[in-house]
Design an enzyme around this catalytic site. Structure first.
Site, PDB file in Angstrom:
ATOM      1  N   SER A 124       0.847  -1.199   0.000  1.00  0.00           N
ATOM      2  CA  SER A 124       0.000   0.000   0.000  1.00  0.00           C
ATOM      3  C   SER A 124       0.873   1.235   0.000  1.00  0.00           C
ATOM      4  O   SER A 124       1.994   1.230   0.535  1.00  0.00           O
ATOM      5  CB  SER A 124      -0.852  -0.035   1.272  1.00  0.00           C
ATOM      6  OG  SER A 124      -1.414   1.226   1.532  1.00  0.00           O
ATOM      7  N   TYR A 149      -2.154  -1.256  10.777  1.00  0.00           N
ATOM      8  CA  TYR A 149      -2.381  -1.835   9.451  1.00  0.00           C
ATOM      9  C   TYR A 149      -1.207  -1.487   8.518  1.00  0.00           C
ATOM     10  O   TYR A 149      -0.628  -2.349   7.852  1.00  0.00           O
ATOM     11  CB  TYR A 149      -3.700  -1.306   8.864  1.00  0.00           C
ATOM     12  CG  TYR A 149      -3.770  -1.412   7.371  1.00  0.00           C
ATOM     13  CD1 TYR A 149      -4.029  -2.635   6.760  1.00  0.00           C
ATOM     14  CD2 TYR A 149      -3.539  -0.297   6.554  1.00  0.00           C
ATOM     15  CE1 TYR A 149      -4.050  -2.742   5.372  1.00  0.00           C
ATOM     16  CE2 TYR A 149      -3.563  -0.397   5.178  1.00  0.00           C
ATOM     17  CZ  TYR A 149      -3.816  -1.619   4.597  1.00  0.00           C
ATOM     18  OH  TYR A 149      -3.829  -1.721   3.234  1.00  0.00           O
ATOM     19  N   LYS A 153       1.985  -3.776   6.583  1.00  0.00           N
ATOM     20  CA  LYS A 153       2.384  -3.729   5.166  1.00  0.00           C
ATOM     21  C   LYS A 153       3.890  -3.481   5.055  1.00  0.00           C
ATOM     22  O   LYS A 153       4.580  -4.127   4.262  1.00  0.00           O
ATOM     23  CB  LYS A 153       1.607  -2.632   4.420  1.00  0.00           C
ATOM     24  CG  LYS A 153       0.122  -2.948   4.242  1.00  0.00           C
ATOM     25  CD  LYS A 153      -0.100  -4.168   3.380  1.00  0.00           C
ATOM     26  CE  LYS A 153      -1.529  -4.604   3.301  1.00  0.00           C
ATOM     27  NZ  LYS A 153      -1.732  -5.933   2.717  1.00  0.00           N
TER      28      LYS A 153
HETATM   29  N1  UFG Z   1     -12.829  10.749   3.655  1.00  0.00           N
HETATM   30  C1  UFG Z   1     -13.853  11.613   4.007  1.00  0.00           C
HETATM   31  N2  UFG Z   1     -14.993  11.062   4.495  1.00  0.00           N
HETATM   32  C2  UFG Z   1     -15.180   9.732   4.650  1.00  0.00           C
HETATM   33  C3  UFG Z   1     -14.126   8.863   4.288  1.00  0.00           C
HETATM   34  C4  UFG Z   1     -12.971   9.418   3.802  1.00  0.00           C
HETATM   35  O1  UFG Z   1     -13.723  12.822   3.901  1.00  0.00           O
HETATM   36  O2  UFG Z   1     -16.252   9.327   5.127  1.00  0.00           O
HETATM   37  C5  UFG Z   1     -11.591  11.318   3.117  1.00  0.00           C
HETATM   38  C6  UFG Z   1     -10.377  10.984   3.971  1.00  0.00           C
HETATM   39  O3  UFG Z   1     -10.248  11.909   5.015  1.00  0.00           O
HETATM   40  C7  UFG Z   1      -9.263  11.013   2.938  1.00  0.00           C
HETATM   41  C8  UFG Z   1      -9.941  10.568   1.642  1.00  0.00           C
HETATM   42  O4  UFG Z   1     -11.334  10.743   1.860  1.00  0.00           O
HETATM   43  O5  UFG Z   1      -8.813  12.316   2.770  1.00  0.00           O
HETATM   44  C9  UFG Z   1      -9.685   9.121   1.294  1.00  0.00           C
HETATM   45  O6  UFG Z   1      -9.994   8.323   2.430  1.00  0.00           O
HETATM   46  P1  UFG Z   1     -10.050   6.751   2.366  1.00  0.00           P
HETATM   47  O7  UFG Z   1     -10.366   6.264   3.753  1.00  0.00           O
HETATM   48  O8  UFG Z   1     -10.924   6.306   1.267  1.00  0.00           O
HETATM   49  O9  UFG Z   1      -8.581   6.361   1.957  1.00  0.00           O
HETATM   50  P2  UFG Z   1      -7.212   6.664   2.697  1.00  0.00           P
HETATM   51  O10 UFG Z   1      -6.380   7.398   1.721  1.00  0.00           O
HETATM   52  O11 UFG Z   1      -7.364   7.219   4.040  1.00  0.00           O
HETATM   53  O12 UFG Z   1      -6.752   5.153   2.926  1.00  0.00           O
HETATM   54  C10 UFG Z   1      -6.013   4.538   1.969  1.00  0.00           C
HETATM   55  C11 UFG Z   1      -6.267   3.038   1.985  1.00  0.00           C
HETATM   56  C12 UFG Z   1      -5.727   2.430   3.219  1.00  0.00           C
HETATM   57  C13 UFG Z   1      -4.333   2.928   3.502  1.00  0.00           C
HETATM   58  C14 UFG Z   1      -4.284   4.411   3.512  1.00  0.00           C
HETATM   59  C15 UFG Z   1      -2.923   4.982   3.740  1.00  0.00           C
HETATM   60  O13 UFG Z   1      -7.644   2.751   1.912  1.00  0.00           O
HETATM   61  O14 UFG Z   1      -5.693   1.041   3.031  1.00  0.00           O
HETATM   62  O15 UFG Z   1      -4.709   4.873   2.259  1.00  0.00           O
HETATM   63  O16 UFG Z   1      -2.950   6.354   3.838  1.00  0.00           O
HETATM   64  F1  UFG Z   1      -3.868   2.495   4.688  1.00  0.00           F
END
Ligand code: UFG
Length: 338
Positions: A124, A149, A153
């Protein structure tokens, strides 16, 4: 050639199984159904017209893995089986370390003992943390991930690199950016457990009326519109990269191969851009409110994916809107099953 796909009924796993079958690999799936359902197997068969072999067991059980390798002439593995909820990993660190690392080590032991090569690991972009350079290259220094998590990785990568060097194996570490979308058939997609943590599943459920409104976590980031930026990659593009990475390992005449690839589109999209693209693609409203930042979130992450393009002949070229259309189609399919 027979390839073991652990977690092959999961979100990325199921799409990858379809692509492997399309490319005439025999597939053996092991999945304990902890984050999937049996109908995904039937849908893989429907979509691909082929029947993969399936075993429902927990890969922490060494003796069952041993029997599996006795029963099948496995020549490669794509290891998807892992727990993946960032928040949960903080609450249950031992479960995450045990599951994600023991599964990995159990399979690598079989590879070592039976002289098998060709191992692909689901990694990831979380291994980069908040990178100091953008876009992120494979050579961008890794940082300690915020979550357990993410640490599983990073540790997984290190274990595999040591394994490959000591036993002369061919391995590929695939660092995914943010996978989204569903199969164009509408029969495969993500099955979020409970309330979705990730953006696109939450947006989808909000549009469907399952959730009242989306909480956007922060609009005071130093980005174009203040919301955080990620590199959203279409899951079928991602699945195809696994086949390309596997074919490269198989074709290599070297006894040791240590491949690392960023799998992303190379483009960053903000949370608001994703919401707008979803509304436009599907002609449906996504009510939202702006909230505080989510703890542990980074500001921005997008890939430089030119290494994968150059070495694998692979590129993620599906647009955000097309990917989000397939997500909506998948949501409609799930509703039709209820
Ligand atoms: N977000 C919102 N509202 C929500 C969910 C997410 O505003 O209800 C925002 C988050 O704050 C972030 C973006 O949308 O800015 C993306 O969020 P995600 O949770 O979809 O994805 P992330 O980038 O946080 O997570 C991803 C992978 C994980 C990994 C992570 C590492 O899904 O497996 O990147 O940063 F660990």
């Amino acid at each position: 050639m027979t390839i073991l796909v652990t977690g092959g009924l999961g979100y990325i796993g199921s799409h990858t199984v379809v692509e492997l079958l399309k490319n005439n690999f025999e597939v053996v799936i092991v999945d304990d159904l902890s984050n999937s359902e049996k109908f995904i197997l039937e849908n893989i068969e429907e979509v691909s017209g082929k029947k993969p072999i399936f075993y429902p067991f927990d890969l922490r059980r060494k003796e069952l893995i041993h029997q599996l390798f006795d029963a099948h002439h496995i020549e490669g593995c794509i290891n998807f089986a892992a727990y993946k909820a960032v928040g949960e990993s903080q609450e249950k660190p031992l479960d995450y370390y045990e599951n994600n690392l023991f599964i990995l080590i159990n399979i690598l032991q079989e590879f070592k003992n039976r002289n098998i090569s060709n191992f692909i690991f689901s990694s990831s972009c979380t291994v980069y943390g908040q990178a100091d350079e953008m876009p992120i290259h494979e050579t961008t220094p890794l940082k300690m991930p915020e979550s357990v998590y993410g640490k599983t990785k990073q540790m997984g990568e290190e274990i595999i690199l040591d394994f490959a060097k000591a036993y002369h194996k061919k391995i590929s570490l695939l660092r995914y950016f943010n996978p989204i979308g569903a199969h164009p058939s509408g029969k495969l997609g993500e099955l979020p457990l409970g309330i979705p943590n990730n953006l696109v599943p939450f947006v989808t459920q909000t549009a469907a009326g399952i959730r009242k409104e989306l909480s956007i976590f922060g609009n005071d980031y130093p980005t174009l519109d203040g919301t955080a930026v990620r590199d959203y990659i279409y899951v079928v593009d991602l699945a195809k990269a696994h086949v390309a990475a596997l074919q490269k390992l198989i074709a290599s005449t070297e006894d040791t191969v240590l491949d690392i690839y960023n799998l992303g589109t190379g483009n960053g999209s903000s949370v608001l851009e994703v919401v707008q693209a979803f509304e436009k693609a599907n002609q449906v409203a996504v009510p939202y409110k702006i909230c505080d930042r989510r703890v542990g979130d980074i500001t921005i992450a997008y890939a430089n994916a030119t290494k994968a393009e150059k070495e694998l002949g692979w590129k993620a070229d599906t647009t955000l809107e097309i990917a989000l259309k397939t997500t909506w189609q998948w949501q409609k399919y799930l509703e039709s099953r209820n």
